[in-house]
Design an enzyme around this catalytic site. Structure first.
Site, PDB file in Angstrom:
ATOM      1  N   ASN A  14       0.868  -1.181   0.000  1.00 46.06           N
ATOM      2  CA  ASN A  14       0.000   0.000   0.000  1.00 46.06           C
ATOM      3  C   ASN A  14       0.904   1.230   0.000  1.00 46.06           C
ATOM      4  OD1 ASN A  14      -1.765   2.071   0.553  1.00 46.06           O
ATOM      5  ND2 ASN A  14      -2.348   1.329   2.599  1.00 46.06           N
ATOM      6  N   TRP A  15       0.978   1.897  -1.125  1.00 51.32           N
ATOM      7  CA  TRP A  15       1.871   3.060  -1.229  1.00 51.32           C
ATOM      8  C   TRP A  15       1.292   4.288  -0.517  1.00 51.32           C
ATOM      9  CZ3 TRP A  15       4.437   3.486  -6.791  1.00 51.32           C
ATOM     10  CH2 TRP A  15       5.367   2.451  -6.941  1.00 51.32           C
ATOM     11  N   LYS A  16       0.033   4.228  -0.111  1.00 53.66           N
ATOM     12  CA  LYS A  16      -0.616   5.371   0.552  1.00 53.66           C
ATOM     13  C   LYS A  16      -0.436   6.626  -0.312  1.00 53.66           C
ATOM     14  CE  LYS A  16      -0.001   3.008   4.902  1.00 53.66           C
ATOM     15  NZ  LYS A  16       0.156   3.042   6.342  1.00 53.66           N
ATOM     16  N   HIS A 102      -9.327   1.033   5.339  1.00 55.16           N
ATOM     17  CA  HIS A 102      -8.020   1.223   5.988  1.00 55.16           C
ATOM     18  C   HIS A 102      -8.201   2.150   7.191  1.00 55.16           C
ATOM     19  CE1 HIS A 102      -3.886   2.316   6.761  1.00 55.16           C
ATOM     20  NE2 HIS A 102      -3.531   1.258   6.067  1.00 55.16           N
ATOM     21  N   GLU A 104      -6.536   4.506   8.227  1.00 55.30           N
ATOM     22  CA  GLU A 104      -6.308   5.926   7.928  1.00 55.30           C
ATOM     23  C   GLU A 104      -7.551   6.545   7.299  1.00 55.30           C
ATOM     24  OE1 GLU A 104      -2.657   5.266   5.802  1.00 55.30           O
ATOM     25  OE2 GLU A 104      -1.709   4.694   7.696  1.00 55.30           O
ATOM     26  N   GLU A 172      -4.752  -5.045  10.722  1.00 53.18           N
ATOM     27  CA  GLU A 172      -3.693  -4.055  10.909  1.00 53.18           C
ATOM     28  C   GLU A 172      -3.919  -3.314  12.228  1.00 53.18           C
ATOM     29  OE1 GLU A 172      -1.885  -2.843   6.807  1.00 53.18           O
ATOM     30  OE2 GLU A 172      -3.563  -1.532   7.258  1.00 53.18           O
ATOM     31  N   GLY A 178       3.316   2.054  10.725  1.00 51.95           N
ATOM     32  CA  GLY A 178       4.310   3.113  10.570  1.00 51.95           C
ATOM     33  C   GLY A 178       5.096   3.436  11.818  1.00 51.95           C
ATOM     34  N   SER A 217       4.034  -2.358  10.130  1.00 51.91           N
ATOM     35  CA  SER A 217       5.495  -2.444  10.315  1.00 51.91           C
ATOM     36  C   SER A 217       6.091  -3.777   9.871  1.00 51.91           C
ATOM     37  CB  SER A 217       5.872  -2.130  11.769  1.00 51.91           C
ATOM     38  OG  SER A 217       5.552  -0.774  12.064  1.00 51.91           O
ATOM     39  N   GLY A 238       3.069  -1.189   4.133  1.00 55.18           N
ATOM     40  CA  GLY A 238       3.109   0.223   3.784  1.00 55.18           C
ATOM     41  C   GLY A 238       4.497   0.646   3.364  1.00 55.18           C
ATOM     42  N   GLY A 239       5.229   1.278   4.287  1.00 58.91           N
ATOM     43  CA  GLY A 239       6.528   1.881   3.988  1.00 58.91           C
ATOM     44  C   GLY A 239       7.489   0.972   3.229  1.00 58.91           C
TER      45      GLY A 239
HETATM   46  P1  13P Z   1       3.482   0.208   7.472  1.00 61.05           P
HETATM   47  O1  13P Z   1       3.948  -1.091   6.823  1.00 61.05           O
HETATM   48  O2  13P Z   1       4.199   1.402   6.938  1.00 61.05           O
HETATM   49  O3  13P Z   1       3.487   0.087   8.956  1.00 61.05           O
HETATM   50  O4  13P Z   1       1.944   0.398   7.026  1.00 61.05           O
HETATM   51  C1  13P Z   1       1.050  -0.643   7.154  1.00 61.05           C
HETATM   52  C2  13P Z   1      -0.215  -0.287   6.463  1.00 61.05           C
HETATM   53  O5  13P Z   1      -0.956   0.566   6.926  1.00 61.05           O
HETATM   54  C3  13P Z   1      -0.516  -0.952   5.190  1.00 61.05           C
HETATM   55  O6  13P Z   1      -1.808  -0.711   4.788  1.00 61.05           O
END
Ligand code: 13P
Length: 255
Positions: A14-16, A102, A104, A172, A178, A217, A238-239
């Site tokens: 997920n590149w957000k 998600h 967020e 999650e 993050g 993470s 994510g990251g």
């Molecule tokens: P991180 O891997 O950056 O913690 O993010 C997880 C996430 O929210 C994937 O949707």
């Protein structure tokens, strides 16, 4: 009782809200490495870039093992909803899946379970797989409410029409996203077992085959341990999905 084989794992990135067109070079690297069956042969691999890059990434990934997904969709197919994107539009741009619910989006846009459920139904309508996210906050975990929160979100966010083909669940924990923090293996196992039990109770065999991803993470250094937990059928990253080398390190948990 019929024996059901373990579902094929999915590692989704997920590149957000990250990535200009130049970042498509990372997707290209990934695509090329996935052509080697020793690299991605044991799991499915997906990237969910921002909506601006879905079309270009899908075009570049066509014919490869790399799948492309969106990060959100509107519940309706079209209409006066400035700035929103319909599931049909993602499909038209070449996506095969969409993340919905998600944390967020739940936090930033007030998306409650009923909205998430309507978005998952929109995904089915458009022929997309829905990746439905659930997870507790730090306060909810401290208060011992993790399982109640997660199973409550599942009950409210998953449509009755969910199947193992059209739906993936992503657990999650909000506090792990993050932050570099991850739950213990025992905690992951406990939540994933509860998710599996809820899915089987509601959907029977379909619930047994539904993939349940862990997200929060995930890194090359912890992927193998997290992915080996029972009822963990892949990762939502994510990251560490922004760089092909890091993401390949996570995919390597299934090599
Ligand atoms: P991180 O891997 O950056 O913690 O993010 C997880 C996430 O929210 C994937 O949707």
């Amino acid at each position: 009782m019929t024996k059901i084989s373990a579902p094929r794992p999915l590692v989704a990135g997920n590149w957000k809200m990250n990535g200009l067109a130049s970042l498509l070079a990372e997707a290209d690297k990934l695509k090329q490495r996935l052509a080697d069956p020793a690299v991605g042969g044991k799991c499915e691999v997906m990237l969910c870039p921002p909506a601006t890059l879905v079309g270009a990434m899908a075009k570049a990934a066509a014919g490869s093992a790399l799948m492309v997904g969106g990060q959100d969709c509107h519940a309706k197919a079209s209409g006066a909803h400035t700035g929103d994107i319909a599931a049909e539009m993602l499909r038209d741009a070449g996506a095969s899946a969409v993340i919905v619910g998600h944390s967020e989006r739940r936090a930033d846009h007030g998306e409650i379970d009923a909205i998430v459920r309507a978005k998952a139904e929109a995904a089915y309508r458009a022929g997309l797989m829905a990746i439905v996210c659930v997870g507790e906050t730090a306060d909810e975990r401290k208060a011992g409410k993790t399982l109640a929160v997660v199973t409550g979100q599942l009950a409210g966010s998953l449509p009755d029409a969910a199947t193992d083909a059209n739906t993936v669940v992503a657990y999650e924990p909000v506090w792990a996203i993050g932050t570099g923090l991850t739950p213990t293996v025992a905690d992951v196992a406990e939540v994933h077992a509860a998710v599996r039990a809820a899915l089987v109770k509601r959907y029977g065999d379909r619930g047994q085959g539904m993939r349940v991803l862990y997200g929060g993470s995930v890194k090359p250094s912890n992927a193998r341990e997290l992915m080996s937990v029972e009822n963990v059928n892949g990762a939502l990253v994510g990251g560490a999905s922004l760089k092909a080398e890091d993401f390949l390190g996570i995919i390597g948990a299934y090599a």
